[in-house]
Design a protein around this motif. Structure first.
Motif, short mmCIF file in Angstrom:
data_model
loop_
_atom_site.label_atom_id
_atom_site.label_comp_id
_atom_site.label_asym_id
_atom_site.label_seq_id
_atom_site.Cartn_x
_atom_site.Cartn_y
_atom_site.Cartn_z
N SER A 436 126.84 68.18 22.53
CA SER A 436 125.50 68.71 22.73
C SER A 436 125.05 69.49 21.50
CB SER A 436 125.47 69.63 23.95
OG SER A 436 126.24 70.79 23.69
N LYS A 437 123.75 69.74 21.42
CA LYS A 437 123.20 70.51 20.30
C LYS A 437 123.82 71.90 20.25
CE LYS A 437 118.81 72.26 18.44
NZ LYS A 437 117.33 72.31 18.64
N GLU A 438 124.03 72.50 21.42
CA GLU A 438 124.59 73.84 21.48
C GLU A 438 126.02 73.87 20.93
OE1 GLU A 438 121.18 73.40 23.85
OE2 GLU A 438 123.09 72.29 24.05
N VAL A 439 126.81 72.89 21.30
CA VAL A 439 128.20 72.83 20.82
C VAL A 439 128.24 72.57 19.32
CG1 VAL A 439 130.34 71.47 20.91
CG2 VAL A 439 129.19 72.14 23.03
N GLU A 440 127.36 71.70 18.84
CA GLU A 440 127.34 71.40 17.41
C GLU A 440 126.97 72.63 16.59
OE1 GLU A 440 125.40 68.16 14.26
OE2 GLU A 440 125.27 67.81 16.41
N LEU A 441 126.02 73.43 17.09
CA LEU A 441 125.62 74.64 16.39
C LEU A 441 126.72 75.71 16.44
CD1 LEU A 441 121.87 74.89 17.49
CD2 LEU A 441 122.74 74.27 15.21
N GLU A 442 127.36 75.81 17.59
CA GLU A 442 128.43 76.79 17.75
C GLU A 442 129.67 76.40 16.96
OE1 GLU A 442 130.58 78.87 21.59
OE2 GLU A 442 130.37 76.69 21.58
N GLY A 443 129.91 75.12 16.86
CA GLY A 443 131.11 74.61 16.21
C GLY A 443 132.02 73.95 17.21
N LEU A 444 132.66 72.87 16.80
CA LEU A 444 133.51 72.10 17.72
C LEU A 444 134.83 72.78 18.01
CD1 LEU A 444 131.33 70.00 16.85
CD2 LEU A 444 133.11 68.25 17.08
N ASP A 445 135.24 73.72 17.14
CA ASP A 445 136.48 74.44 17.43
C ASP A 445 136.40 75.14 18.78
OD1 ASP A 445 137.30 73.60 14.97
OD2 ASP A 445 137.58 75.59 14.11
N LEU A 446 135.34 75.91 18.97
CA LEU A 446 135.16 76.61 20.25
C LEU A 446 134.62 75.69 21.33
CD1 LEU A 446 133.72 80.12 19.27
CD2 LEU A 446 135.85 79.65 20.50
N GLY A 447 133.61 74.90 20.98
CA GLY A 447 132.94 74.07 21.98
C GLY A 447 133.81 72.99 22.57
N GLU A 448 134.71 72.42 21.77
CA GLU A 448 135.54 71.32 22.25
C GLU A 448 136.98 71.74 22.56
OE1 GLU A 448 134.85 67.29 22.08
OE2 GLU A 448 133.46 68.57 23.17
N HIS A 449 137.46 72.80 21.89
CA HIS A 449 138.88 73.12 22.03
C HIS A 449 139.14 74.57 22.43
CE1 HIS A 449 139.72 69.19 20.33
NE2 HIS A 449 138.88 69.47 19.35
N GLY A 450 138.08 75.40 22.47
CA GLY A 450 138.25 76.77 22.94
C GLY A 450 139.06 77.67 22.05
N GLU A 451 139.06 77.43 20.75
CA GLU A 451 139.82 78.25 19.83
C GLU A 451 139.17 78.23 18.44
OE1 GLU A 451 143.74 76.56 19.75
OE2 GLU A 451 142.99 74.52 19.47
N ARG A 452 139.56 79.16 17.60
CA ARG A 452 139.04 79.24 16.25
C ARG A 452 140.16 79.05 15.24
NH1 ARG A 452 136.23 83.84 18.46
NH2 ARG A 452 133.96 83.58 18.45
N ALA A 453 139.81 78.49 14.09
CA ALA A 453 140.78 78.39 13.01
C ALA A 453 141.07 79.76 12.41
CB ALA A 453 140.27 77.44 11.92
N TYR A 454 140.04 80.59 12.38
CA TYR A 454 140.18 81.90 11.73
C TYR A 454 139.65 82.99 12.66
CZ TYR A 454 140.38 78.63 7.83
OH TYR A 454 140.70 77.58 7.01
N ASN A 455 140.51 83.82 13.18
CA ASN A 455 140.11 84.94 14.04
C ASN A 455 140.03 86.20 13.18
OD1 ASN A 455 140.02 83.72 16.77
ND2 ASN A 455 142.17 83.26 16.32
N ILE A 456 138.91 86.30 12.48
CA ILE A 456 138.72 87.41 11.53
C ILE A 456 137.70 88.39 12.12
CG2 ILE A 456 137.98 88.03 9.21
CD1 ILE A 456 138.83 85.24 8.32
#
Length: 456
Positions: A436-456
């Motif tokens: 979705s547009k919302e997931v693409e703007l948020e990023g697929l790390d969170l939108g598709e997998h529920g995690e971030r590469a960098y927790n800064i």
């Protein structure tokens, strides 16, 4: 008497002459005409060890090599999604390979002679009949390797090919769509091309096409599929007006180094033996790649830009792609020229052609793997010539071989395009295809997998 019939000419030496003369005339004729028994195929531990190492090197190309290379080129919010997609489709390809992929690519011939040109029998599905004692042929008569080792080596090729395709559609494709697409694409696109090029009964193999390590099977196949998939999926939100710079060229450089090292397993391992041909593929993988990396930077300089780290990395990959089909089919100086030509052509494909046509091949999978693969596959017919230092015979007919290579390239392009279209529409129908547009703007790390590469 069994020894007499197996080795009749040995009886002609020394005292054996008397025994031979005592035989009736018909037995003498039969003894002289009986062929010597073919020596039993041998498995050399050195060859086996080299092929096991080569297999592991190709795995390193995927994880962590390609994952870091592609991941570093994306934006921060999509880093993990790219790495996860690559890891997941690779694991999926491995399972499909042992279930039915190996059999359809390299199994026994099907009963139909026409169909045997394009696919093998499912008789070895789930590795039926394969044991630690079963063997696979190499390019030297009487020399073989364990079949399990050959299966694993070819399994890594399937895994990296589907992973390469993903470079064109990162940051906007659903994870579920990636997995469904991979199943269909591997089955109807990769397996038939692998069979046609590398199986003894394959259409291109019988036609004499030259593809030492995967110019058509891996790079044209993946590159063309990348372009088709990118067009079908559509552009990223904000492309091309929004800046979408790589978030970590450091990781991309690390990935490039891992890919280059792993590529020695890819190319030199395709000799299937630890021999002089593997050595030739090894030096070609050094010099073609070095040439391509420098020539990309030169192309940047002559086009009014500074020589860049990204350009160097792109040139390295372009050279590796181009030399893949020529690795054991070229002399070192032919490989240097081939790497340079492919690098410059890929540079213009990425920096001039792509912006004019406007397609969103996110990480230039088509511009480097597709174009580089085409240059390499066709160029192999040129550098194969003995007059240019290649291993071709003295009466080598370059024009005839060029025709075969061009035909193989064209068929691969069409096959990949059609197979990708079918695979995408299946994946889209089952999963929706795009986030979705919302997931693409948020990023697929969170939108598709529920995690971030960098927790800064």
């Amino acid at each position: 008497m069994g020894g007499i019939m197996k080795h009749p000419m040995k009886l002609l030496a020394g005292a054996g002459l008397g025994l031979f003369a005592a035989l009736p005339a018909w037995a003498q004729d039969a003894a002289l005409q009986a062929p010597a028994a073919a020596p039993a195929a041998t498995v050399d531990k050195g060859d086996t060890a080299w092929m096991m190492v080569s297999t592991i090197l190709v795995l390193m190309m995927i994880l962590p090599g390609l994952a870091l290379f592609y991941g570093g080129l994306t934006r921060t919010k999509n880093m993990l999604s790219v790495m996860t997609q690559i890891g997941a489709v690779s694991a999926l390809a491995m399972l499909l390979w042992v279930m039915y992929g190996y059999s359809l690519a390299f199994g026994p011939d099907v009963s139909s002679a026409t169909l045997a040109n394009f696919i093998a029998s499912p008789a070895k599905a789930f590795l039926a009949g394969v044991t630690p004692a079963s063997q696979a042929a190499t390019f030297t008569a009487g020399v073989e390797i364990p079949e399990y080792v050959f299966i694993c080596f070819q399994m890594t090729f399937a895994a990296i090919t589907i992973s390469l395709v993903l470079g064109s559609v990162v940051e906007r494709i659903k994870f579920a769509a990636v997995m469904v697409f991979a199943i269909v694409w591997l089955t109807i696109t990769y397996l038939p091309i692998a069979h046609m090029v590398w199986a003894a009964s394959g259409y291109f193999f019988k036609a004499g096409a030259l593809d030492f390590a995967g110019g058509t099977v891996v790079h044209i196949n993946a590159g063309v599929s990348s372009l088709v998939l990118a067009v079908l999926l559509g552009k990223r939100l904000g492309f091309p007006t929004e800046r979408m710079a790589p978030h970590s060229l450091t990781l991309t450089m690390v990935g490039t180094g891992l890919l280059w090292v792993g590529w020695f397993g890819f190319n030199a391992g395709s000799a299937l033996e630890a021999n002089g041909t593997a050595g030739l593929a090894m030096i070609n993988t050094f010099v073609a790649t070095a040439s391509a990396g420098l020539f990309w930077m030169l192309a940047e300089k002559f086009s009014g830009h500074k020589g860049s780290a990204l350009g160097f990395c792109s040139g390295i990959i372009a050279g590796l792609v181009a030399v893949t089909p020529a690795a054991g089919n070229s002399g070192p100086f032919g490989a240097i020229v081939l790497g340079a030509v492919a690098s410059v052509v890929c540079f213009f494909a990425v920096t001039v052609v792509k912006p004019k046509l406007g397609y969103d091949d996110s990480l230039d999978a088509f511009g480097i793997h597709g174009i580089g693969g085409i240059i390499g596959a066709i160029g192999t017919a040129v550098v194969y010539a003995p007059s240019l230092g290649g291993p071709g015979a003295a009466d080598y007919a370059m024009g005839e071989k060029l025709g075969v290579q061009v035909f193989a390239v064209l068929v691969t392009i069409v096959w990949a395009a059609v197979g990708t279209t079918i695979a995408w529409f299946v994946a889209k129908a089952l999963t929706g295809g795009r986030v979705s547009k919302e997931v693409e703007l948020e990023g697929l790390d969170l939108g598709e997998h529920g995690e971030r590469a960098y927790n800064i």
